[in-house]
Design an enzyme around this catalytic site. Sequence first.
Site, PDB file in Angstrom:
ATOM      1  N   ARG A 131      -6.722   3.952  13.750  1.00  6.18           N
ATOM      2  CA  ARG A 131      -5.795   5.077  13.907  1.00  6.18           C
ATOM      3  C   ARG A 131      -5.110   5.099  15.265  1.00  6.18           C
ATOM      4  NH1 ARG A 131      -4.820   6.306   8.742  1.00  6.18           N
ATOM      5  NH2 ARG A 131      -6.701   6.947   7.618  1.00  6.18           N
ATOM      6  N   ASP A 181       0.841  -1.195   0.000  1.00  2.17           N
ATOM      7  CA  ASP A 181       0.000   0.000   0.000  1.00  2.17           C
ATOM      8  C   ASP A 181       0.878   1.246   0.000  1.00  2.17           C
ATOM      9  OD1 ASP A 181      -2.624   1.069  -0.036  1.00  2.17           O
ATOM     10  OD2 ASP A 181      -2.407   1.674   2.040  1.00  2.17           O
ATOM     11  N   GLU A 200      -9.357   4.097  -1.689  1.00  5.61           N
ATOM     12  CA  GLU A 200      -8.205   3.892  -2.552  1.00  5.61           C
ATOM     13  C   GLU A 200      -8.606   3.176  -3.840  1.00  5.61           C
ATOM     14  OE1 GLU A 200      -4.725   2.268  -0.767  1.00  5.61           O
ATOM     15  OE2 GLU A 200      -5.173   3.037   1.237  1.00  5.61           O
ATOM     16  N   THR A 224      -4.541   6.552   0.231  1.00  9.01           N
ATOM     17  CA  THR A 224      -5.779   7.304   0.360  1.00  9.01           C
ATOM     18  C   THR A 224      -5.880   8.387  -0.702  1.00  9.01           C
ATOM     19  OG1 THR A 224      -5.694   6.962   2.739  1.00  9.01           O
ATOM     20  CG2 THR A 224      -7.209   8.639   1.944  1.00  9.01           C
ATOM     21  N   GLN A 248      -2.491   2.359  15.212  1.00  7.53           N
ATOM     22  CA  GLN A 248      -1.444   2.800  14.279  1.00  7.53           C
ATOM     23  C   GLN A 248      -0.554   3.863  14.899  1.00  7.53           C
ATOM     24  OE1 GLN A 248      -3.049   4.445  10.666  1.00  7.53           O
ATOM     25  NE2 GLN A 248      -1.053   4.923   9.803  1.00  7.53           N
ATOM     26  N   THR A 298      -8.475  -5.547   4.597  1.00  9.92           N
ATOM     27  CA  THR A 298      -8.464  -4.656   3.439  1.00  9.92           C
ATOM     28  C   THR A 298      -9.541  -5.159   2.495  1.00  9.92           C
ATOM     29  OG1 THR A 298      -6.077  -4.283   3.635  1.00  9.92           O
ATOM     30  CG2 THR A 298      -7.107  -3.725   1.525  1.00  9.92           C
ATOM     31  N   ASP A 316      -8.816   0.529   2.598  1.00  7.38           N
ATOM     32  CA  ASP A 316      -7.760   0.124   3.528  1.00  7.38           C
ATOM     33  C   ASP A 316      -8.195   0.537   4.937  1.00  7.38           C
ATOM     34  OD1 ASP A 316      -5.309  -0.794   4.489  1.00  7.38           O
ATOM     35  OD2 ASP A 316      -4.346   1.138   4.192  1.00  7.38           O
ATOM     36  N   GLU A 376      -9.191  12.768   8.131  1.00  8.93           N
ATOM     37  CA  GLU A 376      -9.138  14.100   7.528  1.00  8.93           C
ATOM     38  C   GLU A 376     -10.485  14.817   7.604  1.00  8.93           C
ATOM     39  OE1 GLU A 376      -6.753  13.941   3.603  1.00  8.93           O
ATOM     40  OE2 GLU A 376      -7.466  11.889   3.994  1.00  8.93           O
ATOM     41  N   HIS A 421      -3.683  14.277   0.874  1.00  9.74           N
ATOM     42  CA  HIS A 421      -3.832  13.414   2.049  1.00  9.74           C
ATOM     43  C   HIS A 421      -2.596  13.497   2.935  1.00  9.74           C
ATOM     44  CE1 HIS A 421      -4.740   9.953   4.548  1.00  9.74           C
ATOM     45  NE2 HIS A 421      -3.608   9.382   4.174  1.00  9.74           N
ATOM     46  N   TYR A 444       1.188   5.791  -0.411  1.00 12.31           N
ATOM     47  CA  TYR A 444       0.832   7.031   0.310  1.00 12.31           C
ATOM     48  C   TYR A 444       1.048   8.160  -0.687  1.00 12.31           C
ATOM     49  CZ  TYR A 444       1.137  10.080   4.551  1.00 12.31           C
ATOM     50  OH  TYR A 444       0.952  11.011   5.543  1.00 12.31           O
ATOM     51  N   LYS A 446      -3.348  -1.788  10.477  1.00  5.24           N
ATOM     52  CA  LYS A 446      -3.803  -1.923   9.089  1.00  5.24           C
ATOM     53  C   LYS A 446      -4.090  -3.379   8.692  1.00  5.24           C
ATOM     54  CE  LYS A 446      -2.781   2.346   7.399  1.00  5.24           C
ATOM     55  NZ  LYS A 446      -3.646   3.182   6.547  1.00  5.24           N
ATOM     56  N   GLU A 494     -10.016   4.210   4.349  1.00  8.31           N
ATOM     57  CA  GLU A 494      -9.177   4.910   3.382  1.00  8.31           C
ATOM     58  C   GLU A 494      -9.674   4.542   1.989  1.00  8.31           C
ATOM     59  OE1 GLU A 494      -4.984   5.685   5.705  1.00  8.31           O
ATOM     60  OE2 GLU A 494      -5.029   4.128   4.164  1.00  8.31           O
ATOM     61  N   ARG A 541       1.763  16.599  12.986  1.00  3.10           N
ATOM     62  CA  ARG A 541       2.973  17.411  13.194  1.00  3.10           C
ATOM     63  C   ARG A 541       2.627  18.885  12.982  1.00  3.10           C
ATOM     64  NH1 ARG A 541       4.406  13.233   9.965  1.00  3.10           N
ATOM     65  NH2 ARG A 541       4.448  14.546   8.104  1.00  3.10           N
ATOM     66  N   TYR A 552       3.499   2.819  15.057  1.00  2.33           N
ATOM     67  CA  TYR A 552       4.132   3.011  13.750  1.00  2.33           C
ATOM     68  C   TYR A 552       5.549   3.556  13.818  1.00  2.33           C
ATOM     69  CZ  TYR A 552       3.812   8.138  13.268  1.00  2.33           C
ATOM     70  OH  TYR A 552       3.991   9.491  13.392  1.00  2.33           O
TER      71      TYR A 552
END
Length: 408
Positions: A232, A121, A196, A342, A235, A252, A228, A356, A128, A123, A248, A194, A137, A239
């Site tokens: 969260r 998968d 996709e 995503t 994760q 799927t 997907d 989001e 996104h 990104y 994850k 997600e 961040r 991660y």
Amino acid sequence: MSEQSPLDLAEGDPFGPHNLPYGVFTTPAEPERRRIGVRIGRYVLDAGAAAVALGSPYAALLDRPGLNPLLAAGRTTWRDVRRALTGWVTVPAHRAAVEPLLHPLDAVTLHLPYEVADYVDFYASEHHATNVGRIFRPDGEPLTPNWKHLPIGYHGRAGTVVVSGTEVVRPRGQRKAPTDPAPVFGPSVKLDIEAEVGFLVGTPTPQGSPVPLADFPEHVFGLSLLNDWSARDIQAWEYVPLGPFLGKSFATSVSAWVTPLEALAAARTAPPARDVPPLPYLDDSEEEEPGGFDIRISVAVNGHTVAEPPFATMYWTAAQQLAHMTVNGASLRTGDLFGSGTVSGPELHQRGSLLELTWNGRDPLDLPTGKRTFLEDGDTVTLTAWAPGPDGTRVGLGEVTGRITPSR
């Protein structure tokens, strides 16, 4: 007056002869016998039985319980089989043989149509990735320094790829909020989606042989919608430093239908302008065929549309993802599946995840079934999509749906 044939479709049907996606189905009369089917309108053609009835040389590939032998046959065969199928559903002389082999879509059971070899998968949406960076961040740069130099991805779990309609059990795992003194264990409380697009590999490669951009259509058979599912909270705790794992790998979901690349020729489009020149193996500026796809996706929660992500906005194309995935010499296997990452656009209603859409739970969605930040038990998520087809038609992509059930 003669009865109308199932092959006489309404004008503009997105599953007309210009589409012909592949799937695998069973009937109530023979629930153990899986067969390759091709969708035409609201019917499924038993492709193997049609091949046998019409004396086709492709019967050995189509009279099978799954798509993998056809996937492995290569691009020339994919084209020839598609041309034959188109004739079977459009040439009047074939109707007597074909019509008895059509099954109403709502009378069959659809299955995962191929055996998944590996699952990767990516990104690849700048919108996104920027949103996620701003959420997690807020005081730093939203994109990591490598993001515009390579398609970031992770290896997922092939064994938990499931067909549309399969219920999704809420995962359990460790989670720790920033203010918690220690992690706790239990059901995820931030279960997300997600939206996709997944790309399915047909022709394999030997180890040590990278796939250049131009060879993308030689190896990728087609595409499907993909969800997907993402926990969260699990994760976020796991991660660092190696990336997604249990947040994850629990499920799927993919469509029961694979749309051949050839059906999407009219949907090819140039990717967004890039402000950082890619390295030569990713440089698609001189490629004959544009690498993007104009696919319009809709996301619905409990029947209410919450987002419409545009796939045409994806920064990294599927061809670039395939080139990067193999540049180190990693081999391709028939049945490899790679997700786009995503799909999100620049507008609020174009965001392809609840993370989001609700800005990590800060701004709940107001649905007819109640407010939502993340998914609750009993929620059903459905992805649908279409793409421009030849002569003003639309190419429908098979939907992906899944209902959340309580943790076990």
